[in-house]
Design a protein around this motif. Sequence first.
Motif, short mmCIF file in Angstrom:
data_model
loop_
_atom_site.label_atom_id
_atom_site.label_comp_id
_atom_site.label_asym_id
_atom_site.label_seq_id
_atom_site.Cartn_x
_atom_site.Cartn_y
_atom_site.Cartn_z
N LEU A 261 0.82 -1.20 0.00
CA LEU A 261 0.00 0.00 0.00
C LEU A 261 0.86 1.26 0.00
N GLN A 262 1.97 1.22 0.74
CA GLN A 262 2.86 2.38 0.76
C GLN A 262 3.49 2.60 -0.61
N SER A 263 3.84 1.51 -1.31
CA SER A 263 4.44 1.65 -2.63
C SER A 263 3.44 2.19 -3.65
N LEU A 264 2.16 1.87 -3.47
CA LEU A 264 1.13 2.38 -4.38
C LEU A 264 0.85 3.85 -4.13
N ASP A 265 1.18 4.32 -2.91
CA ASP A 265 0.97 5.72 -2.54
C ASP A 265 -0.47 6.14 -2.80
N MET A 266 -1.39 5.30 -2.38
CA MET A 266 -2.82 5.56 -2.61
C MET A 266 -3.35 6.50 -1.54
N PRO A 267 -4.07 7.55 -1.93
CA PRO A 267 -4.64 8.45 -0.91
C PRO A 267 -5.54 7.67 0.05
N LEU B 136 -19.27 9.93 2.77
CA LEU B 136 -19.04 10.28 4.16
C LEU B 136 -17.67 9.84 4.63
N ILE B 137 -17.31 8.58 4.37
CA ILE B 137 -16.02 8.08 4.86
C ILE B 137 -14.86 8.79 4.18
N MET B 138 -15.02 9.12 2.88
CA MET B 138 -13.93 9.80 2.17
C MET B 138 -13.75 11.22 2.68
N VAL B 139 -14.84 11.94 2.89
CA VAL B 139 -14.74 13.30 3.42
C VAL B 139 -14.19 13.27 4.84
N TRP B 140 -14.67 12.32 5.63
CA TRP B 140 -14.23 12.21 7.03
C TRP B 140 -12.72 12.00 7.11
N VAL B 141 -12.23 11.09 6.28
CA VAL B 141 -10.79 10.79 6.30
C VAL B 141 -9.99 11.95 5.72
N ALA B 142 -10.51 12.57 4.65
CA ALA B 142 -9.78 13.68 4.02
C ALA B 142 -9.59 14.85 4.99
N PHE B 143 -10.60 15.12 5.82
CA PHE B 143 -10.51 16.23 6.76
C PHE B 143 -10.02 15.80 8.14
N GLU B 144 -9.72 14.51 8.29
CA GLU B 144 -9.16 13.97 9.53
C GLU B 144 -10.00 14.34 10.75
N ILE B 145 -11.30 14.12 10.64
CA ILE B 145 -12.21 14.40 11.75
C ILE B 145 -12.18 13.22 12.71
N PRO B 146 -12.01 13.43 14.00
CA PRO B 146 -12.01 12.29 14.94
C PRO B 146 -13.29 11.47 14.81
N LEU B 147 -13.16 10.16 14.88
CA LEU B 147 -14.31 9.28 14.73
C LEU B 147 -15.09 9.11 16.03
N GLY B 148 -14.47 9.44 17.11
CA GLY B 148 -15.08 9.33 18.43
C GLY B 148 -14.13 9.95 19.42
N PRO B 149 -14.48 9.98 20.71
CA PRO B 149 -13.55 10.50 21.71
C PRO B 149 -12.25 9.69 21.72
N ALA B 150 -11.13 10.38 21.62
CA ALA B 150 -9.80 9.75 21.61
C ALA B 150 -9.68 8.73 20.48
N ALA B 151 -10.28 9.04 19.33
CA ALA B 151 -10.25 8.13 18.19
C ALA B 151 -9.94 8.91 16.91
N PRO C 144 -8.37 8.38 1.58
CA PRO C 144 -9.81 8.31 1.29
C PRO C 144 -10.15 7.26 0.23
N ILE C 145 -9.32 7.14 -0.80
CA ILE C 145 -9.55 6.14 -1.85
C ILE C 145 -9.38 4.73 -1.27
N LEU C 146 -8.35 4.57 -0.46
CA LEU C 146 -8.07 3.26 0.15
C LEU C 146 -9.26 2.81 1.01
N LEU C 147 -9.77 3.70 1.84
CA LEU C 147 -10.91 3.34 2.70
C LEU C 147 -12.18 3.12 1.88
N ALA C 148 -12.33 3.85 0.77
CA ALA C 148 -13.48 3.64 -0.11
C ALA C 148 -13.44 2.24 -0.72
N LEU C 149 -12.25 1.78 -1.09
CA LEU C 149 -12.11 0.42 -1.63
C LEU C 149 -12.48 -0.63 -0.58
#
Length: 533
Positions: free
Chosen positions: A398-404, A509-524, A406-411
Amino acid sequence: MTTGGSETLNKGVFGWIERTGNKLPDPVFLFFYLILFVIALSVIADWLGWSAVHPVAIDPDTGQSQVIAATALLSAENIQRIWVEMPKTFTHFHPLGYVLVVMLGAGVAERSGLFGTAMRAGVSGAPTFLLTPIVALVAMMGNLAADAAYVVLIPLAGVIFAAAGRHPIAGIAAAFAGVSGGFSANLFPGQLDALLFGITQAAAETVFPGWEANIAGNWYFIFVMTFVFLPVIWYVTDRIIEPRLGHYSGPLNPSDSKSGDAVSVDDEVQDRPLDEKERRGMRYAGLAVLGVIALWLIMLFGPGTPLINESAAAEAQLTPFYQSLVGGFFLLFLLAGWAYGKGFGNIKTHRDLVDMMSDSMKDMAYFLVLAFMVAHFVAMFGWSNLGLITAVHGAELLQSLDMPAPILLALVVIFVGVMNLFVGSASAKWALLAPILIPMLMLIGVSAETTTAAYRVGDSATNIITPLMVYFPLILIFCQRWKADFGIGNLTAMMLPYALWLLGAGLALIMVWVAFEIPLGPAAPVFAPPPTS
């Protein structure tokens, strides 16, 4: 039972899904066969010398990065470990304790009638214009009640829609989309969070021993998901599904139908006002909920602050509070259910309460059998080091693919959504996928909470279009109460727009959430460096 449309369905893609999925073994035996496969693969991997360099762990003897080698599960040491540690492997499986504790309380809330009455109260008397969003919201909240949401709310939605002059099957569709398509969306964590994060913790510990799950780790995400899915279900119901169904001019109650397929509706799902006993029970339950919340606030901010570790680093001070939530939900459901039962009159002595708790454990019998197999699969996968080796090499890829991200989580979402068509059990799928996905993504800095959230999005959307979903035949029967020739094909075609729109909304939702690095929950956080110990 009439199944009009099933002949056409069986010739198409859904027929292929149904035939293929039906050939899969029961999840208990699926994991038994996976254990045999892991044993065989571990022997081959050991013989071939498969290994990986751990990116975090340091060998104390050399001071270099630790090399992890595959270990055959048929070695003398591992054979001994399998048999000697069998009780420990089962009883120390995190989801087992999490789910059983929460269900002890939730079983009382369900059997006392609290869940059913609360759902009826939530949708009864709703204005016609707001009927769809109210049904959808209560349906998503109804997931806290597990199976009760399917057997109480969905048929009730049909009755309420009919009484409001709307098509009853549209009400069933909206409720089904909320309960099952919005399976992970909710305003509060609950039983599902305890189950999934228990599996997440077991998977993370195969690579990072000591990592602690926080069952509120997706709280912010599922809260927002509720209000993302709500307008989607509203739009699809009112603008797509109900116009296709056309005008309804039949009986206002399915029990009045002259069809031979009609089934009378139980009293508990009738659209009737709450009686005095139910209202008294709800008042008592409300006071119990406030009491539990007050207790937790006292333990957070009162003398001694037992739920705060003041000696820990700032980011870890609330860890005891997060870990207490399993017990907190147990007490909340237990006392609210007990209070409702006292007010309603079906809990007269402490023996009634114990009987309800015992009955809830009877319903967990299948889960215990499945958990036994899953616990050994996860443990043996970890002993073989195959999970760690796969995760390390997968992370490097995954690191070698350098995939963003948000795209990775969408897959991940799309993959889970497709897999959900064949394996309906949320716990079985996550137990299969988590030992690979969780460590692999943690190694590249994606937190376990983020991966769990992505899994939940994919697991929800396609529930409503697979005939393998355990409640699918029940929903079909509910529809046939109003339209006798309503078949599997009709139900699948009706729910397909919901599945596509919910999947699209969840992906966004998941792509926007990851792109803006919004916490998913308290201490998460979305991203976190791999644990060092």
